[in-house]
Design an enzyme around this catalytic site. Structure first.
Site, PDB file in Angstrom:
ATOM      1  N   LYS A   1       0.917   3.747  -2.876  1.00 49.55           N
ATOM      2  CA  LYS A   1       1.115   5.140  -2.754  1.00 49.55           C
ATOM      3  C   LYS A   1       2.306   6.346  -2.592  1.00 49.55           C
ATOM      4  O   LYS A   1       2.042   6.952  -3.250  1.00 49.55           O
ATOM      5  CB  LYS A   1       0.487   5.670  -1.593  1.00 49.55           C
ATOM      6  CG  LYS A   1      -1.023   5.378  -1.190  1.00 49.55           C
ATOM      7  CD  LYS A   1      -2.582   5.779  -2.262  1.00 49.55           C
ATOM      8  CE  LYS A   1      -3.565   4.956  -1.958  1.00 49.55           C
ATOM      9  NZ  LYS A   1      -4.872   5.763  -3.008  1.00 49.55           N
TER      10      LYS A   1
ATOM     11  N   TYR B   1       0.319  -1.543   0.077  1.00 49.63           N
ATOM     12  CA  TYR B   1      -0.022   0.248   0.018  1.00 49.63           C
ATOM     13  C   TYR B   1       0.901   1.011   0.561  1.00 49.63           C
ATOM     14  O   TYR B   1       0.681   1.972  -1.141  1.00 49.63           O
ATOM     15  CB  TYR B   1      -1.043  -0.361   1.366  1.00 49.63           C
ATOM     16  CG  TYR B   1      -2.025   1.721   1.081  1.00 49.63           C
ATOM     17  CD1 TYR B   1      -3.146   1.149   0.404  1.00 49.63           C
ATOM     18  CD2 TYR B   1      -1.526   1.891   2.554  1.00 49.63           C
ATOM     19  CE1 TYR B   1      -4.300   1.734   0.400  1.00 49.63           C
ATOM     20  CE2 TYR B   1      -2.456   3.044   2.148  1.00 49.63           C
ATOM     21  CZ  TYR B   1      -3.811   3.543   1.283  1.00 49.63           C
ATOM     22  OH  TYR B   1      -4.632   4.015   0.829  1.00 49.63           O
TER      23      TYR B   1
END
Length: 259
Positions: A168, A164
């Site tokens: 990002k 994750y």
């Protein structure tokens, strides 16, 4: 000039069209609502039809123009089909908001190929593909706004950032590359960086009251974020007032990142 006319010149989205991925819940839903109430025609793209219908119904009840497209953004075929279906509703978008995301958190040592591929596909590849589809058209028309929703984990590792955080971090780099490519043609590209926000995406963390309290204490405002905290920043970055703001990561986090 009246104050209403002055503010309208800075922030009104009348006549604009926006596409918001992940706009059926959480931060994406708050952003979709803000853009719609500022005057934009909004198409929301997400997976769950019931949530999509509820979000669009709520906007329609307020007199806004909104529609929805159900799509799987984990596949290139799904992204491309969603883009064409969304563009057919109100026309080519002037504003693209990439808020859709998946947050799968196995420890890095247990992260398998499926989790990695799905996370990168939804959180990074889909925004890239949508940018490639709509960015050049925005540049040709001389106006465009691309807004990505990132994460603190693009900047620091915590709560098992894993794939994750990587996705990002890549998303914020993508915004800078898009800004370099299209800003001279009137297309700004920026990123909103939340702190800890009480949304469905963070449901697992929200089940730990001590962790939630500790995260709130880490902010300067003394509370965790709410989805509606992003409305003003989204309208700013989507409208005329942000014409000289591009390639930036705007932290909307109550001071979380600097405390």
């Amino acid at each position: 000039m009246t104050s209403d006319a002055y503010l309208s010149g800075l922030f009104s989205l009348d006549g604009r069209t926006a596409l918001v991925t992940g706009g059926s819940s959480g931060i994406g839903r708050a952003i979709a609502g803000a853009l719609a109430h500022a005057g934009a025609r909004v198409v929301i793209v997400a997976r769950r039809e019931a949530e999509l219908a509820a979000a669009v119904g709520e906007l329609a009840a307020d007199g806004c123009r909104a529609a929805w497209v159900s799509a799987d953004l984990a596949t290139r075929t799904g992204v491309r089909a969603a883009a064409e279906e969304a563009a057919a509703v109100f026309g080519e978008p002037d504003i693209l908001v990439n808020s859709a995301g998946v947050n799968l958190r196995p420890p890095l040592g247990e992260l398998d190929d499926e989790v990695w591929d799905t996370t990168l596909a939804v959180n990074l590849t889909a925004p890239h593909l949508l940018g490639q589809r709509f960015g050049p058209g925005m540049a040709e028309r001389g106006y465009g706004r691309i807004i990505h929703v990132s994460s603190q984990q693009a900047h620091r590792a915590f709560v098992q950032s894993g794939a994750y955080g990587v996705s990002k971090g890549g998303l914020e780099s993508l915004a800078r590359s898009q800004a370099e490519a299209w800003s001279r043609y009137g297309v700004t590209c920026n990123t909103l960086v939340p702190g800890f926000v009480l949304t469905p995406l963070n449901a697992q963390l929200a089940e730990d009251p001590e962790r939630v309290a500790a995260l709130a204490e880490r902010t300067m405002t003394g509370r965790n974020g709410l989805a509606e905290d992003f409305a003003g920043a989204a309208v700013l970055l989507a409208g005329p007032a942000s014409g000289y703001i591009t390639g930036q990561s705007l932290f909307v986090d109550g001071g979380f990142s600097v405390h």
